[in-house]
Scaffold this motif. Structure first.
Motif, PDB file in Angstrom:
ATOM      1  N   ALA A  64      27.260  77.333  46.374  1.00 44.69           N
ATOM      2  CA  ALA A  64      28.004  77.213  45.114  1.00 44.69           C
ATOM      3  C   ALA A  64      28.834  75.939  45.093  1.00 44.69           C
ATOM      4  CB  ALA A  64      28.901  78.435  44.920  1.00 44.69           C
ATOM      5  N   PHE A  65      29.415  75.598  46.236  1.00 42.79           N
ATOM      6  CA  PHE A  65      30.216  74.376  46.323  1.00 42.79           C
ATOM      7  C   PHE A  65      29.371  73.138  46.049  1.00 42.79           C
ATOM      8  CE2 PHE A  65      31.711  71.035  49.424  1.00 42.79           C
ATOM      9  CZ  PHE A  65      32.707  70.533  48.598  1.00 42.79           C
ATOM     10  N   LEU A  66      28.203  73.085  46.659  1.00 43.37           N
ATOM     11  CA  LEU A  66      27.337  71.922  46.454  1.00 43.37           C
ATOM     12  C   LEU A  66      26.967  71.759  44.988  1.00 43.37           C
ATOM     13  CD1 LEU A  66      25.720  69.568  47.521  1.00 43.37           C
ATOM     14  CD2 LEU A  66      23.921  71.158  48.208  1.00 43.37           C
ATOM     15  N   LYS A  67      26.792  72.865  44.280  1.00 40.58           N
ATOM     16  CA  LYS A  67      26.456  72.796  42.851  1.00 40.58           C
ATOM     17  C   LYS A  67      27.574  72.192  42.018  1.00 40.58           C
ATOM     18  CE  LYS A  67      23.259  76.746  42.851  1.00 40.58           C
ATOM     19  NZ  LYS A  67      23.026  78.132  42.369  1.00 40.58           N
ATOM     20  N   THR A  68      28.804  72.209  42.543  1.00 39.23           N
ATOM     21  CA  THR A  68      29.939  71.649  41.783  1.00 39.23           C
ATOM     22  C   THR A  68      30.062  70.140  41.940  1.00 39.23           C
ATOM     23  OG1 THR A  68      31.604  71.842  43.559  1.00 39.23           O
ATOM     24  CG2 THR A  68      31.199  73.798  42.185  1.00 39.23           C
ATOM     25  N   LEU A  69      29.302  69.558  42.874  1.00 43.54           N
ATOM     26  CA  LEU A  69      29.434  68.122  43.151  1.00 43.54           C
ATOM     27  C   LEU A  69      28.481  67.324  42.266  1.00 43.54           C
ATOM     28  CD1 LEU A  69      29.627  68.184  47.062  1.00 43.54           C
ATOM     29  CD2 LEU A  69      31.499  68.273  45.395  1.00 43.54           C
ATOM     30  N   ARG A  70      29.018  66.411  41.489  1.00 42.25           N
ATOM     31  CA  ARG A  70      28.179  65.596  40.600  1.00 42.25           C
ATOM     32  C   ARG A  70      27.342  64.595  41.374  1.00 42.25           C
ATOM     33  NH1 ARG A  70      31.793  63.971  35.286  1.00 42.25           N
ATOM     34  NH2 ARG A  70      32.102  66.101  34.472  1.00 42.25           N
ATOM     35  N   GLN A  71      27.942  63.946  42.346  1.00 42.15           N
ATOM     36  CA  GLN A  71      27.232  62.967  43.167  1.00 42.15           C
ATOM     37  C   GLN A  71      27.450  63.321  44.634  1.00 42.15           C
ATOM     38  OE1 GLN A  71      28.983  59.305  41.530  1.00 42.15           O
ATOM     39  NE2 GLN A  71      27.016  58.871  40.579  1.00 42.15           N
ATOM     40  N   PRO A  72      26.732  64.324  45.114  1.00 45.28           N
ATOM     41  CA  PRO A  72      26.952  64.777  46.488  1.00 45.28           C
ATOM     42  C   PRO A  72      26.476  63.762  47.510  1.00 45.28           C
ATOM     43  CG  PRO A  72      25.038  65.877  45.542  1.00 45.28           C
ATOM     44  CD  PRO A  72      25.687  65.098  44.425  1.00 45.28           C
ATOM     45  N   PRO A  73      27.101  63.747  48.679  1.00 45.59           N
ATOM     46  CA  PRO A  73      26.603  62.909  49.777  1.00 45.59           C
ATOM     47  C   PRO A  73      25.342  63.545  50.358  1.00 45.59           C
ATOM     48  CG  PRO A  73      28.471  64.230  50.487  1.00 45.59           C
ATOM     49  CD  PRO A  73      28.310  64.494  49.020  1.00 45.59           C
ATOM     50  N   GLN A  74      24.832  62.985  51.432  1.00 43.95           N
ATOM     51  CA  GLN A  74      23.737  63.629  52.143  1.00 43.95           C
ATOM     52  C   GLN A  74      24.280  64.901  52.790  1.00 43.95           C
ATOM     53  OE1 GLN A  74      20.457  62.673  52.156  1.00 43.95           O
ATOM     54  NE2 GLN A  74      21.168  61.233  50.611  1.00 43.95           N
TER      55      GLN A  74
END
Length: 231
Positions: A64-74
């Protein structure tokens, strides 16, 4: 060094990842935190290239956290639950490490992330050829570099002038400049690119070639004079 962030609610798990990172000199752990909300605050303040992310955490899980990131890192997931692997890779995770994982497996995941962070090589046009192909009005013209007198920006297109013809390819001026070799063609104005071998003479801020008069832009004059050996 590549900045990294560790997110895991288990202190021992965080310590293991930090230890593994210490064996890889190219990695720099910027922070290590126990939940996704702390991680989000850190990401808003610091640039992070690799995120080591647990899945089963309180308040907000890793998926769920990753889905909140617009430009996630690797993202390298580090978890004890294999059933989330499909969801992780659907979110373009770099790798998925099942606890307990070895240093060897950790290095493999990091290498994947580092490879993804490297800029993709851009194929440059081959300027060793003595000609260029340009499409205009349904035809494809093969023009020798030595034939071209100058190129002129014309709206979103570019006018290419030779002693025998003028063609108007549907191509931006910048793209034409990329296709033509800088050893032959000089930018003398924001709208003009000239074949320096065709210049007959220069008067003040004007270039004369084959009956045409081309202005020299103030911002280009110094560089132009250096290129032709006059400065």
């Amino acid at each position: 060094m590549v900045p990294c962030l560790i997110v895991d609610d288990e202190p021992i798990a965080r310590q293991i990842i930090e230890t593994y990172c210490s064996h890889l000199p190219q990695l720099r752990v910027m922070a290590s935190c126990g939940n996704a909300l702390e991680a989000k605050a850190i990401l808003q303040q610091q640039a992070v290239s690799i995120l080591f992310l647990d899945i089963n955490m309180p308040v907000l899980d890793g998926i769920a956290f990753l889905k909140t990131l617009r430009q996630p890192p690797q993202v390298i997931f580090t978890t004890a639950y294999k059933e989330y692997a499909v969801d992780a890779f659907d979110l373009a995770a770099c790798d998925y490490l099942l606890k307990p994982f070895s240093l060897e497996r950790f290095i493999v995941a990091v290498d994947k992330a580092l490879a993804a962070l490297r800029p993709t090589p851009v194929a440059l046009p081959d300027k060793s050829e003595s000609f260029v192909f340009l499409k205009s009005e349904g035809r494809i013209y093969k023009l020798l570099h030595e034939e071209i007198l100058f190129a002129e920006a014309s709206g979103n297109n570019t006018k290419i002038v030779t002693p025998k013809q003028m063609i108007l390819p549907a191509m931006t001026f910048t793209r034409v400049e990329e296709l033509l070799p800088g050893t032959v063609f000089l930018r003398v104005h924001r709208s003009f690119l000239v074949n320096k071998s065709k210049i007959s003479h220069i008067e003040g801020n004007r270039i004369f070639l084959d009956g045409y008069e081309i202005p020299i832009g103030a911002n280009y004059r110094e560089q132009f004079l250096r290129e032709v050996g006059l400065a």
